[in-house]
Design an enzyme around this catalytic site. Structure first.
Site, PDB file in Angstrom:
ATOM      1  N   HIS B 285     -17.006  34.083 -26.084  1.00 29.26           N
ATOM      2  CA  HIS B 285     -18.128  33.270 -26.630  1.00 29.26           C
ATOM      3  C   HIS B 285     -19.133  33.883 -27.533  1.00 29.26           C
ATOM      4  O   HIS B 285     -19.471  34.973 -27.096  1.00 29.26           O
ATOM      5  CB  HIS B 285     -18.824  32.388 -25.565  1.00 29.26           C
ATOM      6  CG  HIS B 285     -19.603  33.077 -24.547  1.00 29.26           C
ATOM      7  ND1 HIS B 285     -20.862  33.512 -24.595  1.00 29.26           N
ATOM      8  CD2 HIS B 285     -19.374  33.575 -23.179  1.00 29.26           C
ATOM      9  CE1 HIS B 285     -21.374  34.080 -23.606  1.00 29.26           C
ATOM     10  NE2 HIS B 285     -20.348  34.229 -22.796  1.00 29.26           N
ATOM     11  N   ASP B 297     -22.391  40.371 -22.752  1.00 27.25           N
ATOM     12  CA  ASP B 297     -22.069  38.952 -22.489  1.00 27.25           C
ATOM     13  C   ASP B 297     -22.685  38.157 -23.864  1.00 27.25           C
ATOM     14  O   ASP B 297     -23.815  37.671 -23.792  1.00 27.25           O
ATOM     15  CB  ASP B 297     -22.830  38.493 -21.305  1.00 27.25           C
ATOM     16  CG  ASP B 297     -22.694  37.226 -20.911  1.00 27.25           C
ATOM     17  OD1 ASP B 297     -21.604  36.412 -21.154  1.00 27.25           O
ATOM     18  OD2 ASP B 297     -23.297  36.674 -19.977  1.00 27.25           O
ATOM     19  N   GLU B 331     -20.909  28.755 -24.599  1.00 27.48           N
ATOM     20  CA  GLU B 331     -20.627  28.952 -23.117  1.00 27.48           C
ATOM     21  C   GLU B 331     -21.867  28.845 -22.229  1.00 27.48           C
ATOM     22  O   GLU B 331     -21.474  28.458 -21.133  1.00 27.48           O
ATOM     23  CB  GLU B 331     -19.834  30.362 -23.236  1.00 27.48           C
ATOM     24  CG  GLU B 331     -19.102  30.378 -21.678  1.00 27.48           C
ATOM     25  CD  GLU B 331     -19.902  31.271 -20.665  1.00 27.48           C
ATOM     26  OE1 GLU B 331     -19.469  31.271 -19.593  1.00 27.48           O
ATOM     27  OE2 GLU B 331     -21.238  31.543 -20.992  1.00 27.48           O
ATOM     28  N   GLU B 332     -22.696  29.444 -22.661  1.00 26.08           N
ATOM     29  CA  GLU B 332     -23.928  29.657 -21.690  1.00 26.08           C
ATOM     30  C   GLU B 332     -24.604  28.415 -21.089  1.00 26.08           C
ATOM     31  O   GLU B 332     -25.089  28.404 -19.881  1.00 26.08           O
ATOM     32  CB  GLU B 332     -25.017  30.503 -22.285  1.00 26.08           C
ATOM     33  CG  GLU B 332     -24.519  32.039 -22.443  1.00 26.08           C
ATOM     34  CD  GLU B 332     -23.993  32.874 -21.455  1.00 26.08           C
ATOM     35  OE1 GLU B 332     -24.150  32.139 -20.264  1.00 26.08           O
ATOM     36  OE2 GLU B 332     -23.845  34.102 -21.505  1.00 26.08           O
ATOM     37  N   ASP B 358     -14.638  37.416 -21.010  1.00 26.68           N
ATOM     38  CA  ASP B 358     -15.998  37.418 -20.880  1.00 26.68           C
ATOM     39  C   ASP B 358     -16.511  38.047 -19.567  1.00 26.68           C
ATOM     40  O   ASP B 358     -17.184  37.445 -18.797  1.00 26.68           O
ATOM     41  CB  ASP B 358     -16.161  36.003 -20.782  1.00 26.68           C
ATOM     42  CG  ASP B 358     -17.467  35.366 -20.577  1.00 26.68           C
ATOM     43  OD1 ASP B 358     -18.495  36.335 -21.082  1.00 26.68           O
ATOM     44  OD2 ASP B 358     -17.989  34.287 -20.217  1.00 26.68           O
ATOM     45  N   HIS B 428     -27.301  38.740 -18.931  1.00 29.56           N
ATOM     46  CA  HIS B 428     -28.764  37.620 -19.489  1.00 29.56           C
ATOM     47  C   HIS B 428     -30.221  38.336 -19.308  1.00 29.56           C
ATOM     48  O   HIS B 428     -30.938  37.507 -18.772  1.00 29.56           O
ATOM     49  CB  HIS B 428     -28.818  36.469 -18.247  1.00 29.56           C
ATOM     50  CG  HIS B 428     -27.346  35.744 -18.167  1.00 29.56           C
ATOM     51  ND1 HIS B 428     -27.280  34.600 -17.228  1.00 29.56           N
ATOM     52  CD2 HIS B 428     -26.142  35.744 -18.881  1.00 29.56           C
ATOM     53  CE1 HIS B 428     -25.913  34.091 -17.475  1.00 29.56           C
ATOM     54  NE2 HIS B 428     -25.481  34.928 -18.551  1.00 29.56           N
TER      55      HIS B 428
END
Lengths: 467, 467
Positions: B285, B297, B331-332, B358, B428
């Site tokens: 993503h 990520d 995606e998130e 991912d 994140h």
């Protein structure tokens, strides 16, 4: 494994099992539970990372003979004692004492300008005269190329610039293909009439950090200084040479070799409950180069071994045989600690196996298992105990510089294998610091060492004897 | 696999091979040579790391709807085109558009003193009033504990402080055991009469960096703001509460949700030589949170996919079926890209498989393989091709958020599995930056994706059909 004495013939080797009737074995399901307890305790509240942080803060530079090495030996003793490990002691050994000294610099002199070149002396190198060595440069890819260069090498600084073969999956194979430049570059340079050796650092990582490491001289060949430059430095030098093949490099090194110095291996144990005289050695090396903090090489191996014992002790797990952690001195430039350990007389003792961790504190993958096929088969049966943490990749062949002298005496040797793609990014350089170590990956290495050493100490290994 | 049509019955499922007579297969030894070429080319001169560096520099913050996401989409298109990939295009999709806004701060107010608390709003959260929310704190370990607290929660900031279970080997299992606090903490806080939710960051790493991530509201429950604090911050708050249970925390957040915004998935291909309408999807993503650079990520997954195609193209390897790289958007916080991709009508196309990366750019270990047992068996036969780079650990079960909608339509899904002990150190947060990625480990992931997608594109997969 409850037979009184089991003898079988495998590949022409007589295998004698050490197991005696009456030694109770809990079977694989019992061992699975023990391995799980060790794993959970380590992951929940292990101390490998805090131990390594402490070592790196207390004695970041621990080269044999140095003040840092003395501090590290005391740290080892104090740490074993504070963790309540048993029969903690030092075994003295005399070690080489090479010092870098205060001066270490190099420059490219091109069109009247000086461009600094980050440099570090190779361990064991002689220094330069105080005024330095200033000479033209001959760049070569191999000893063969140097030998074929004839008079072109005379009076020059020989620059060994063969890179790691990046296309190899194994960084250790790439290292093996390049490291003769570091080990023997100075000798080859002197033979060709050169005045010094510059060596491209033993890494595939492109940065401006030079990597040191051992080199050696041989009798009958003059001693010229040898130093490493970074990958970026090597590129810069090649680029400068393309503009002026007659540029000069100035090299100043103050390193020297002092008389051998006293030092020690550090030992601590969990004494076996039933066969205390049978010993499983686990260890790493306490000395490291005087760059970075020796976090991966080999602080990690030291704390893997200490933490393995600490975990077993915390959980009240005392196997039948003794597990002895040995923090070896002088792996990097002499192996005196490993040799002294193997040569020492310890009447009545039998060394069942030796496990070394000297590949860093990365994610563990499994063990290399030396000794006989029967040893491999025996260890292979325990793979399910390591599968829950994915450290069950067992391969034939165990080695280790420090346990090499034990292996030479017939002791089965094992090595903890870890992910190694990052190893030479850090190896022997200022990059090898605690922040490059992941707490959980390091702890998992200790857990793997605890499980493997426990199993050998509990079950024993088949012993191969010539018929 | 040269049969015209192969039908067998396995576990009650009819397996129909897609292979047709005349499709030539080079056999495993030929494939081993191809895999070796891919590996050597990638390790020698791969571009995964430079591609990822470029993405992280061009669009470090790529949250759906943002300017960074627009730049990332353009980066994707430009990158595909500059590498000479085929049928490069954007597929538009409307995405949620949440913005953090300029204000994001918190303090512990204790005995008249203010102690700053590093905080970051959870994605999707409403903001606070401009003056902030100042309230006492109720710390809970679980929703059950909160629900049982009755009136004690009213008017309070609810602090969800259940830690990762560090004793679990799998960090994803530990995440799974804690993440409901992030996803549903705000809803539970509001139900209990609380005025905001503070959540302990989803990591086992002890530092002062808060980790964001998605949260959601539900109809019929009031919307209160939700933010994460770091592990050190959580410890500090617990410590402060032990001194004064009536201390207050002040929270100011300016985040808000704007109307949906236009964005796109980015597609590029290597068109199949014999069956171009049969598609193997590979992807990651392109969006990421607005912290750090989304390097692991999931910049890593994007460049794994791009680099896989680039390697095949560089080597002149064109499989029978088409391999399509898809850089999924959103995606998130929405999965709109994955849903739009699966929902789109592409007449005549057959999706043979979908492979998602991912889990970061760490050392690859293998693949999770979904679909039928027959699919697993077929893929399992290719494990020897991945063994030389130690990515041959194949496990049942393939998944991925972005390919989830394809899997739901019956497409076999595969996921690249990598070492994951470090994943939640970065996830994140401001920690997820390019310097945490190792060049060779990242490239090996791309090599594994290239080999697996090539094999599926060349050999096909058995198709499970209900009898």
């Amino acid at each position: 494994m409850n037979n009184f004495l089991r003898i079988c013939i495998f590949s022409g080797i007589v295998i004698v099992s050490l197991e005696a009737r009456g030694d109770e074995s809990p079977g694989l399901s019992g061992y699975l539970e023990t391995a799980s307890r060790i794993t959970k305790a380590g992951l929940r509240s292990g101390k490998a990372y805090s131990l390594l942080s402490d070592l790196c803060a207390t004695a970041p530079h621990r080269l044999s003979g140095s003040e840092g090495a003395k501090k590290a030996v005391e740290w080892g003793r104090r740490t074993f004692e504070s963790l309540g490990l048993e029969r903690v002691r030092l075994e003295p050994v005399m070690v080489p004492h090479w010092v870098r000294g205060p001066v270490e610099e190099a420059s490219i002199i091109l069109a009247g300008e000086r461009v600094p070149l980050r440099v570090c002396a190779l361990g064991g190198s002689v220094g330069t005269p105080a005024a330095g060595i200033t000479a033209e440069v001959l760049v070569v890819q191999s000893f063969e190329e140097l030998r074929a260069s004839g008079e072109k090498a005379r009076g020059k600084i020989i620059f060994f610039n063969r890179a790691f073969d990046r296309s190899l999956f194994s960084p250790f194979a790439a290292y093996g293909g390049a490291v003769n430049q570091r080990g023997a570059g100075a000798v080859e340079a002197a033979r060709a009439g050169g005045v010094a050796a510059l060596v491209r650092s033993m890494t595939a990582r492109r940065d401006d950090v030079p990597h040191t490491g051992g080199m050696r001289y041989v009798n009958g060949v003059g001693q010229v200084p040898a130093a490493a430059i970074s990958i970026v430095g090597a590129e810069r030098l090649v680029d400068a040479l393309s503009r002026d093949p007659h540029l000069k490099v100035e090299l100043k090194l103050s390193c020297e070799t002092l008389p051998d110095a006293p030092s020690a291996n550090v030992l601590g144990e969990l004494v076996g409950s039933a066969r205390p005289h049978e010993i499983v050695v686990i260890g790493g090396h306490l000395d490291c180069w005087d760059k970075g903090q020796g976090a991966h090489d080999d602080g990690a191996g030291c704390v893997h071994s200490i933490e393995a014992l600490r975990l077993l002790k915390e959980l009240g797990i005392r196997p039948k045989r003794t597990i002895r952690a040995v923090l070896f001195m002088n792996e990097e430039n002499g192996t005196r600690g490993g040799e002294a350990y193997a040569a020492a007389s310890r009447p009545g003792e039998l060394t069942v196996a030796a496990i070394e961790s000297d590949a860093g504190g990365f994610m563990p993958r499994g063990f290399g298992v030396g000794g006989s096929v029967a040893t491999f088969d025996a260890v292979g049966k325990w793979a399910p105990l390591l599968a829950p943490i994915e450290v069950n990749h067992l391969v034939r062949g165990g080695h280790g510089v420090d346990i090499g002298p034990l292996i030479a005496k017939g002791v089965p040797g094992l090595g903890l294998n870890v992910d190694n793609q990052r190893y030479f990014d850090y190896h022997h350089s200022d990059n090898d610091t605690i922040d490059k170590v992941n707490e959980r990956e390091l702890e998992l290495g200790a857990i793997a060492m605890a499980i493997m050493s426990y199993m050998i100490a509990e079950e024993g290994l088949p012993v191969a004897a010539k018929p």
